[in-house]
Design a protein around this motif. Structure first.
Motif, short mmCIF file in Angstrom:
data_model
loop_
_atom_site.label_atom_id
_atom_site.label_comp_id
_atom_site.label_asym_id
_atom_site.label_seq_id
_atom_site.Cartn_x
_atom_site.Cartn_y
_atom_site.Cartn_z
N TYR A 1 0.84 -1.19 0.00
CA TYR A 1 0.00 0.00 0.00
C TYR A 1 0.88 1.24 0.00
O TYR A 1 1.70 1.43 0.91
CB TYR A 1 -0.91 0.02 1.23
N ALA A 2 0.71 2.07 -1.02
CA ALA A 2 1.38 3.37 -1.09
C ALA A 2 0.32 4.44 -0.86
O ALA A 2 -0.68 4.47 -1.57
CB ALA A 2 2.04 3.55 -2.45
N SER A 3 0.55 5.28 0.13
CA SER A 3 -0.43 6.31 0.48
C SER A 3 0.21 7.67 0.37
O SER A 3 1.39 7.85 0.74
CB SER A 3 -0.96 6.09 1.90
N PHE A 4 -0.57 8.65 -0.11
CA PHE A 4 -0.06 9.99 -0.36
C PHE A 4 -0.99 11.03 0.26
O PHE A 4 -2.20 10.96 0.07
CB PHE A 4 0.08 10.23 -1.87
N GLY A 5 -0.41 11.97 0.98
CA GLY A 5 -1.22 13.01 1.61
C GLY A 5 -1.77 12.54 2.94
O GLY A 5 -1.85 11.35 3.25
N ARG A 6 -2.17 13.50 3.77
CA ARG A 6 -2.60 13.20 5.14
C ARG A 6 -3.97 12.55 5.20
O ARG A 6 -4.30 11.86 6.16
CB ARG A 6 -2.60 14.48 5.98
N GLU A 7 -4.80 12.77 4.19
CA GLU A 7 -6.14 12.21 4.23
C GLU A 7 -6.10 10.71 3.97
O GLU A 7 -5.60 10.24 2.96
CB GLU A 7 -7.03 12.89 3.19
N SER A 8 -6.64 9.96 4.90
CA SER A 8 -6.61 8.51 4.76
C SER A 8 -7.51 8.06 3.62
O SER A 8 -8.66 8.49 3.51
CB SER A 8 -7.07 7.84 6.06
N ALA A 9 -7.00 7.19 2.76
CA ALA A 9 -7.78 6.72 1.61
C ALA A 9 -8.73 5.60 2.00
O ALA A 9 -9.79 5.44 1.41
CB ALA A 9 -6.85 6.28 0.49
N PHE A 10 -8.36 4.80 2.99
CA PHE A 10 -9.20 3.68 3.41
C PHE A 10 -9.93 4.05 4.70
O PHE A 10 -9.31 4.49 5.67
CB PHE A 10 -8.35 2.43 3.64
N ARG A 11 -11.21 3.87 4.71
CA ARG A 11 -11.99 4.15 5.91
C ARG A 11 -11.71 3.09 6.97
O ARG A 11 -11.12 2.05 6.69
CB ARG A 11 -13.49 4.17 5.56
N ALA A 12 -12.15 3.38 8.19
CA ALA A 12 -12.00 2.39 9.27
C ALA A 12 -12.66 1.07 8.86
O ALA A 12 -13.76 1.06 8.31
CB ALA A 12 -12.63 2.92 10.55
N HIS A 13 -11.98 -0.02 9.10
CA HIS A 13 -12.48 -1.33 8.67
C HIS A 13 -11.80 -2.42 9.50
O HIS A 13 -10.87 -2.15 10.26
CB HIS A 13 -12.19 -1.55 7.18
N HIS A 14 -12.27 -3.64 9.34
CA HIS A 14 -11.59 -4.80 9.92
C HIS A 14 -11.42 -5.83 8.82
O HIS A 14 -12.19 -5.90 7.86
CB HIS A 14 -12.37 -5.37 11.10
#
Length: 389
Positions: A132-145
């Protein structure tokens, strides 16, 4: 190359991870292996994967604000009806908080393939690995399990993780929106070299600290009750003096109510016999032996067998080999015959984990020339995975 679970977790005792798995609780480890973790997948290698056709296949996800980004938003169909990526659009979405997920990354990166093989031997579990590559402070994936345990290896950048407890504490079917998550149970910033373990059902989310981060998520797939039922319906039948026909015969929907009741009684009796005979030790041994591994080619490496080359065993870790002579072993659903030298090298590898060729003569009790020749034979038969030193 990370040859063992001890090397992966050092200076921490692997018993700490095993305890967290048994107790079904989150665990975090700061190893200090930042350079080693970064080398598993440098940003340059990640970018080369994006430049391949993999970016456009079903193993890749682009997620922004909790939703998958349609490929039509960052690519177009060329004159030959082949899709063309627009780098400027992809860059723009990254600046706006995009996450890119490449699934089953172990099939594309040799170092990660070796890591997965080691983890499968050490834990043991079936493992699938995504990056997983993430960019910027806003999380792309919501809370999950997740429906499986997770072992995160953080490679680049920094990412803040939040945990909200187990999903059983939340009403079933209720969406996991921020206002319904409740208080944060734990919070941890991951840096290169950090490892995070999350048990199945642990609700979590994460956000980037800085501009970009990259981590591996290893899905740990343990045997489940449904696997046991399949085993009982096959091997378990024979082990209890039953025939396959005891469960495979027709349910007489074409008969009378009396026929149906008689069939139900017979099935109850069969299932009771199977349930009373459950042997988890035998089931787990069969489950591990049945597990299929993708055979490596080892081309080029098997013809050189340099002393610095790493050799990783692929048969099941609990395989019992005789102390001397040859052996016949189960592997990928077949019986494989080993000569005495192959048995000696494989025994040394299964006892101590992955080794460099230069360190094998002593444990195998063979001279270096014989070891190199034997490793080459094992590699050509895909019984070991070779990785450059």
């Amino acid at each position: 190359m990370i040859p063992s679970l001890d090397a992966l977790l050092a200076p921490h005792d692997p018993a700490l991870l095993h305890a967290a798995i048994r107790e079904r609780r989150m665990a975090w480890f700061r190893t200090g292996h930042d350079d080693l973790f970064r080398a598993l997948l440098p940003w340059s290698t990640f970018n080369s994967l994006l430049g391949s056709e993999r970016l456009l296949d079903d193993r890749t996800r682009m997620v922004r604000r909790g939703r998958d980004l349609p490929r039509e938003m960052w690519s177009y169909l060329g004159p030959d009806m082949k899709r063309v990526v627009v780098p400027e659009l992809l860059q723009r979405f990254c600046h706006e908080g995009l996450s890119i997920a490449l699934n089953q990354i172990q099939h594309a990166v040799p170092g990660i393939a070796a890591l997965v093989k080691m983890l499968e031997q050490a834990l043991p579990a079936r493992i699938g690995t995504n990056v997983y590559a993430s960019f910027g402070r806003e999380s792309a994936f919501r809370a999950h399990h997740d429906p499986h345990d997770v072992l995160v290896l953080h490679l680049h950048g920094r990412k803040r993780w939040f945990g909200f407890g187990h999903q059983s504490a939340h009403p079933p079917g209720m969406p996991l929106t921020n206002d319904r998550l409740g208080p944060v149970h734990w919070e941890q910033v991951l840096e290169p070299g950090d490892i995070l373990y999350l048990p199945r059902g642990e609700i979590h989310r994460a956000s980037v600290e800085g501009e970009a981060s990259l981590h591996l998520t290893n899905a740990l797939l343990w045997p489940r009750g449904s696997d046991l039922l399949h085993w009982l319906a096959g091997t378990g039948l024979a082990g209890n003096g039953l025939a396959a026909d005891d469960l495979d015969r027709d349910i007489p929907v074409y008969g009378t109510a009396t026929d149906l009741e008689r069939c139900a009684e017979e099935l109850r009796a069969t299932l009771h016999r199977l349930a009373d005979s459950i042997d988890l030790t035998a089931f787990l041994a069969a489950h591990i032996q049945k597990r299929q591994t993708r055979p490596p080619f080892n081309l080029g490496l098997s013809s050189d067998c340099a002393p610095t080359c790493w050799v990783q065993p692929l048969p099941a870790p609990d395989l019992r080999l005789p102390a001397e002579g040859g052996a016949t072993i189960p592997f990928n659903g077949e019986e494989v015959t080993l000569d005495p030298d192959e048995r000696a090298v494989l025994a040394a590898l299964l006892a101590g984990g992955a080794r460099q060729i230069a360190s094998l003569p002593g444990p195998a009790g063979l001279d270096m020339e014989t070891v190199r020749d034997t490793v080459a034979r094992l590699a050509r038969r895909s019984l070991v995975l070779l990785t450059e030193g």
